[in-house]
Design a protein around this motif. Structure first.
Motif, PDB file in Angstrom:
ATOM      1  N   GLY A  18       0.815  -1.217   0.000  1.00 26.12           N
ATOM      2  CA  GLY A  18       0.000   0.000   0.000  1.00 26.12           C
ATOM      3  C   GLY A  18       0.840   1.255   0.000  1.00 26.12           C
ATOM      4  N   ALA A  19       1.918   1.246   0.763  1.00 25.38           N
ATOM      5  CA  ALA A  19       2.810   2.405   0.788  1.00 25.38           C
ATOM      6  C   ALA A  19       3.476   2.610  -0.565  1.00 25.38           C
ATOM      7  CB  ALA A  19       3.862   2.227   1.873  1.00 25.38           C
ATOM      8  N   ALA A  20       3.850   1.528  -1.218  1.00 29.03           N
ATOM      9  CA  ALA A  20       4.466   1.647  -2.540  1.00 29.03           C
ATOM     10  C   ALA A  20       3.472   2.181  -3.570  1.00 29.03           C
ATOM     11  CB  ALA A  20       5.018   0.294  -2.985  1.00 29.03           C
ATOM     12  N   VAL A  21       2.236   1.728  -3.498  1.00 31.21           N
ATOM     13  CA  VAL A  21       1.210   2.219  -4.430  1.00 31.21           C
ATOM     14  C   VAL A  21       0.936   3.699  -4.182  1.00 31.21           C
ATOM     15  CG1 VAL A  21      -1.237   2.034  -5.039  1.00 31.21           C
ATOM     16  CG2 VAL A  21       0.167  -0.023  -4.845  1.00 31.21           C
ATOM     17  N   ILE A  22       0.861   4.100  -2.933  1.00 33.35           N
ATOM     18  CA  ILE A  22       0.638   5.511  -2.619  1.00 33.35           C
ATOM     19  C   ILE A  22       1.811   6.358  -3.118  1.00 33.35           C
ATOM     20  CG2 ILE A  22       0.499   7.164  -0.714  1.00 33.35           C
ATOM     21  CD1 ILE A  22      -1.199   5.062   0.749  1.00 33.35           C
ATOM     22  N   LEU A  25       1.420   6.724  -6.869  1.00 34.81           N
ATOM     23  CA  LEU A  25       0.341   7.657  -7.184  1.00 34.81           C
ATOM     24  C   LEU A  25       0.740   9.091  -6.864  1.00 34.81           C
ATOM     25  CD1 LEU A  25      -2.744   5.641  -5.932  1.00 34.81           C
ATOM     26  CD2 LEU A  25      -2.051   6.048  -8.296  1.00 34.81           C
ATOM     27  N   ALA A  26       1.510   9.296  -5.821  1.00 41.38           N
ATOM     28  CA  ALA A  26       1.958  10.645  -5.467  1.00 41.38           C
ATOM     29  C   ALA A  26       2.952  11.184  -6.489  1.00 41.38           C
ATOM     30  CB  ALA A  26       2.588  10.639  -4.081  1.00 41.38           C
ATOM     31  N   MET A  27       3.676  10.282  -7.157  1.00 40.41           N
ATOM     32  CA  MET A  27       4.615  10.718  -8.187  1.00 40.41           C
ATOM     33  C   MET A  27       3.913  11.071  -9.497  1.00 40.41           C
ATOM     34  SD  MET A  27       8.048   8.445  -7.730  1.00 40.41           S
ATOM     35  CE  MET A  27       7.294   6.860  -7.579  1.00 40.41           C
ATOM     36  N   GLY A  28       2.620  10.787  -9.582  1.00 44.47           N
ATOM     37  CA  GLY A  28       1.863  11.196 -10.757  1.00 44.47           C
ATOM     38  C   GLY A  28       1.595  10.113 -11.781  1.00 44.47           C
ATOM     39  N   TYR A  29       1.875   8.865 -11.470  1.00 37.99           N
ATOM     40  CA  TYR A  29       1.608   7.769 -12.398  1.00 37.99           C
ATOM     41  C   TYR A  29       0.186   7.253 -12.202  1.00 37.99           C
ATOM     42  CZ  TYR A  29       6.637   7.643 -13.119  1.00 37.99           C
ATOM     43  OH  TYR A  29       7.926   7.971 -13.416  1.00 37.99           O
ATOM     44  N   SER A  32      -1.193   4.756 -15.385  1.00 34.55           N
ATOM     45  CA  SER A  32      -0.456   3.555 -15.753  1.00 34.55           C
ATOM     46  C   SER A  32      -0.723   2.441 -14.746  1.00 34.55           C
ATOM     47  CB  SER A  32       1.042   3.865 -15.807  1.00 34.55           C
ATOM     48  OG  SER A  32       1.756   2.703 -16.091  1.00 34.55           O
ATOM     49  N   TRP A  33      -1.556   1.498 -15.121  1.00 41.54           N
ATOM     50  CA  TRP A  33      -1.885   0.387 -14.228  1.00 41.54           C
ATOM     51  C   TRP A  33      -0.702  -0.540 -14.015  1.00 41.54           C
ATOM     52  CZ3 TRP A  33      -5.802   0.108 -11.061  1.00 41.54           C
ATOM     53  CH2 TRP A  33      -6.923   0.882 -11.327  1.00 41.54           C
ATOM     54  N   THR A  34       0.147  -0.661 -15.027  1.00 40.99           N
ATOM     55  CA  THR A  34       1.291  -1.563 -14.866  1.00 40.99           C
ATOM     56  C   THR A  34       2.270  -1.041 -13.820  1.00 40.99           C
ATOM     57  OG1 THR A  34       2.407  -0.503 -16.736  1.00 40.99           O
ATOM     58  CG2 THR A  34       1.126  -2.471 -17.209  1.00 40.99           C
ATOM     59  N   THR A  35       2.459   0.265 -13.767  1.00 40.46           N
ATOM     60  CA  THR A  35       3.356   0.837 -12.767  1.00 40.46           C
ATOM     61  C   THR A  35       2.801   0.633 -11.365  1.00 40.46           C
ATOM     62  OG1 THR A  35       3.946   2.515 -14.387  1.00 40.46           O
ATOM     63  CG2 THR A  35       4.626   2.901 -12.138  1.00 40.46           C
ATOM     64  N   ILE A  36       1.507   0.795 -11.220  1.00 39.56           N
ATOM     65  CA  ILE A  36       0.863   0.597  -9.917  1.00 39.56           C
ATOM     66  C   ILE A  36       0.965  -0.869  -9.507  1.00 39.56           C
ATOM     67  CG2 ILE A  36      -1.347   0.708  -8.705  1.00 39.56           C
ATOM     68  CD1 ILE A  36      -2.015   3.128 -10.515  1.00 39.56           C
TER      69      ILE A  36
END
Length: 60
Positions: A18-22, A25-29, A32-36
């Motif tokens: 969850g922290a990695a996904v946040i 998302l905070a970096m603006g991706y 892009s579902w693959t990056t998430i």
């Protein structure tokens, strides 16, 4: 691998994923579902050594 390690991985895996996904998302991706998905998998996999170390400290 002890049962404590697996139980800790349930909680630490979801927390780190969850922290990695946040962070992604905070970096603006946001489009892009693959990056998430990659961020979630990296967080989940990174929780294995962390949960092992925490379980080893708790077990003494």
């Amino acid at each position: 691998m002890s049962p404590l390690t697996l139980i800790l991985h349930i909680f630490l895996g979801s927390t780190l994923a969850g922290a990695a996904v946040i962070a992604v998302l905070a970096m603006g991706y946001t489009s892009s579902w693959t990056t998430i998905l990659i961020a979630a998998v990296v967080g989940f996999v990174a929780a294995f050594p962390v949960s092992y170390l925490v379980a080893r400290k708790l077990e003494g």
